[in-house]
Design a protein around this motif. Structure first.
Motif, mmCIF file in Angstrom:
data_model
loop_
_atom_site.group_PDB
_atom_site.id
_atom_site.type_symbol
_atom_site.label_atom_id
_atom_site.label_comp_id
_atom_site.label_asym_id
_atom_site.label_seq_id
_atom_site.Cartn_x
_atom_site.Cartn_y
_atom_site.Cartn_z
ATOM 1 N N ASN A 42 0.835 -1.213 0.000
ATOM 2 C CA ASN A 42 0.000 0.000 0.000
ATOM 3 C C ASN A 42 0.866 1.257 0.000
ATOM 4 O O ASN A 42 0.576 2.232 -0.704
ATOM 5 C CB ASN A 42 -0.898 0.043 1.244
ATOM 6 N N GLN A 43 1.925 1.250 0.798
ATOM 7 C CA GLN A 43 2.774 2.445 0.881
ATOM 8 C C GLN A 43 3.543 2.662 -0.418
ATOM 9 O O GLN A 43 3.764 3.804 -0.838
ATOM 10 C CB GLN A 43 3.696 2.360 2.099
ATOM 11 N N SER A 44 3.941 1.575 -1.082
ATOM 12 C CA SER A 44 4.594 1.735 -2.392
ATOM 13 C C SER A 44 3.625 2.337 -3.401
ATOM 14 O O SER A 44 3.984 3.236 -4.172
ATOM 15 C CB SER A 44 5.088 0.373 -2.921
ATOM 16 N N VAL A 45 2.395 1.839 -3.404
ATOM 17 C CA VAL A 45 1.385 2.372 -4.331
ATOM 18 C C VAL A 45 1.137 3.847 -4.031
ATOM 19 O O VAL A 45 1.082 4.692 -4.944
ATOM 20 C CB VAL A 45 0.078 1.545 -4.245
ATOM 21 N N ALA A 46 1.019 4.189 -2.744
ATOM 22 C CA ALA A 46 0.765 5.592 -2.375
ATOM 23 C C ALA A 46 1.934 6.482 -2.798
ATOM 24 O O ALA A 46 1.730 7.565 -3.358
ATOM 25 C CB ALA A 46 0.516 5.703 -0.873
ATOM 26 N N LEU A 47 3.145 6.034 -2.539
ATOM 27 C CA LEU A 47 4.328 6.821 -2.934
ATOM 28 C C LEU A 47 4.335 7.049 -4.447
ATOM 29 O O LEU A 47 4.573 8.162 -4.929
ATOM 30 C CB LEU A 47 5.605 6.076 -2.520
ATOM 31 N N ALA A 48 4.075 5.975 -5.201
ATOM 32 C CA ALA A 48 4.122 6.087 -6.665
ATOM 33 C C ALA A 48 2.981 6.964 -7.178
ATOM 34 O O ALA A 48 3.186 7.809 -8.057
ATOM 35 C CB ALA A 48 4.061 4.698 -7.299
ATOM 36 N N ARG A 49 1.770 6.779 -6.615
ATOM 37 C CA ARG A 49 0.637 7.612 -7.078
ATOM 38 C C ARG A 49 0.872 9.076 -6.711
ATOM 39 O O ARG A 49 0.315 9.970 -7.337
ATOM 40 C CB ARG A 49 -0.692 7.107 -6.508
ATOM 41 N N ALA A 50 1.706 9.303 -5.690
ATOM 42 C CA ALA A 50 2.033 10.689 -5.305
ATOM 43 C C ALA A 50 3.214 11.224 -6.105
ATOM 44 O O ALA A 50 3.646 12.348 -5.898
ATOM 45 C CB ALA A 50 2.341 10.745 -3.808
ATOM 46 N N GLY A 51 3.763 10.382 -6.996
ATOM 47 C CA GLY A 51 4.794 10.885 -7.909
ATOM 48 C C GLY A 51 6.222 10.485 -7.592
ATOM 49 O O GLY A 51 7.155 10.927 -8.273
ATOM 50 N N ALA A 52 6.457 9.656 -6.559
ATOM 51 C CA ALA A 52 7.835 9.276 -6.216
ATOM 52 C C ALA A 52 8.318 8.107 -7.087
ATOM 53 O O ALA A 52 7.507 7.343 -7.630
ATOM 54 C CB ALA A 52 7.905 8.879 -4.737
ATOM 55 N N GLN A 53 9.654 7.995 -7.200
ATOM 56 C CA GLN A 53 10.245 6.852 -7.920
ATOM 57 C C GLN A 53 10.473 5.741 -6.889
ATOM 58 O O GLN A 53 11.331 5.870 -6.006
ATOM 59 C CB GLN A 53 11.579 7.274 -8.547
ATOM 60 N N VAL A 54 9.709 4.663 -6.998
ATOM 61 C CA VAL A 54 9.695 3.637 -5.951
ATOM 62 C C VAL A 54 10.080 2.261 -6.468
ATOM 63 O O VAL A 54 9.567 1.800 -7.499
ATOM 64 C CB VAL A 54 8.272 3.466 -5.353
ATOM 65 N N PHE A 55 10.940 1.594 -5.703
ATOM 66 C CA PHE A 55 11.278 0.189 -5.937
ATOM 67 C C PHE A 55 10.714 -0.594 -4.761
ATOM 68 O O PHE A 55 11.020 -0.262 -3.611
ATOM 69 C CB PHE A 55 12.802 -0.006 -5.992
#
Ligand code: RIB
Length: 302
Positions: A42-55
């Motif tokens: 969930n936190q990865s999805v939130a970070l990515a939907r907020a525009g961050a580059q996430v692995f």
């Protein structure tokens, strides 16, 4: 700055219930939905939907391959997620009551199969400019944190669910995002007398060097960094399901900070995203996009 989120991936079985089941009671649910979830996912999805580059790094079984689609669709890099043929994906049994409140029972499954070799390989392409995000639904956090420190990475810890193994790790965090229950558990362990002055004073005295966000549900949240205190009220929302509201907050707050937003603004941004998430069912499917949050905030005052 890249984000490495080494965290859980769960299949969420969400049961609609008239009230949470009590000891000795057999209760008929009124519905079942299956969602992708896990605090990590969930936190990865939130970070990515907020525009961050996430692995996202973690482990699933073959029964959980659909969770990768959810991450990929959100723009998360899933090359560090291992699929195992001999372990079941972690899952959560979630009761959701008519007010949108929940209680969650976890089965760790593949989330508990992290190995030292995997940790070494995951950290190979991260360094001092990167952020590590951790929750407490996978094993070997001690080694993961040690490796991130060796690399000079910034550490954001969401100590959820709180447990004793986390107590010595919490002071190592640069950012700590936790709720009232988790804060009380930690302070009670650190020094029971630190609870007497309240959670905010207790956290500021116990962890003066850590940048803390204490989330207070309907009462908003508080930023605590030494003597610096910033409060943010919660936005009003018609809650249907509060699952992943905290994860949404975490992702949007961190993305906001990485984007250079002042703390006050990042708190407001994250609070609005969490308020949107509770109006929708499910964990990761309820997480809004940056565009939705930006558009909604323009027309809203807390
Ligand atoms: O924070 C919500 C999450 O907690 C759910 O998606 C569930 O899987 C548990 O990890």
């Amino acid at each position: 700055m890249k984000v490495l989120n080494f965290g859980s991936l769960n299949i969420d079985y969400v049961y609609q219930v008239p009230h949470f089941v009590k000891e000795g009671e057999t209760l008929a649910s009124t519905g079942l939905c299956v969602f992708s979830g896990g605090k990590g996912l969930n936190q990865s999805v939130a970070l990515a939907r907020a525009g961050a580059q996430v692995f996202h790094a973690g482990n699933i079984g073959e029964d959980g391959v659909f969770l990768l689609d959810e991450l990929n669709d959100a723009g998360v890099n899933t090359s560090l997620v291992c699929v195992h043929s001999d372990i079941k994906t972690g899952h959560a049994v979630i009761q959701n009551d008519p007010s949108g409140n929940n209680c969650i029972l976890l089965y760790g499954g593949a989330n508990q199969s992290v190995t030292p070799a995997q940790i070494e390989s995951v950290f190979a392409s991260f360094g001092k400019d990167d952020l590590l995000v951790l929750q407490n639904e996978i094993n070997d956090l001690l080694l993961i944190i040690a490796e991130s420190k060796r690399k000079g990475m910034t550490l954001c810890l969401n100590p959820s669910p709180m447990s004793e193994n986390l107590y010595p790790l919490i002071p190592k965090a640069d950012y700590l995002l936790l709720n009232e229950v988790e804060a009380a558990q930690y302070l009670d362990h650190a020094d029971a007398s630190s609870l007497e002055g309240g959670l905010e004073t207790g956290l500021s005295e116990a962890l003066p060097q850590v940048k803390i966000v204490l989330t207070l549900g309907e009462n908003g949240c508080v930023w605590i960094h030494g003597d610096e205190i910033i409060r943010q009220e919660a936005f009003k929302a018609n809650a249907v399901d509060t699952t992943a509201a905290g994860d949404t907050f975490t992702g949007f707050f961190l993305a906001g900070i990485m984007d250079g937003k002042p703390t006050e603004e990042a708190l407001r941004y994250a609070s609005f995203a969490a308020a949107l998430a509770v109006t929708r069912p499910g964990a990761s499917p309820s997480i809004p996009t940056k565009a939705e949050v930006d558009a909604g905030l323009k027309h809203t005052r807390p």
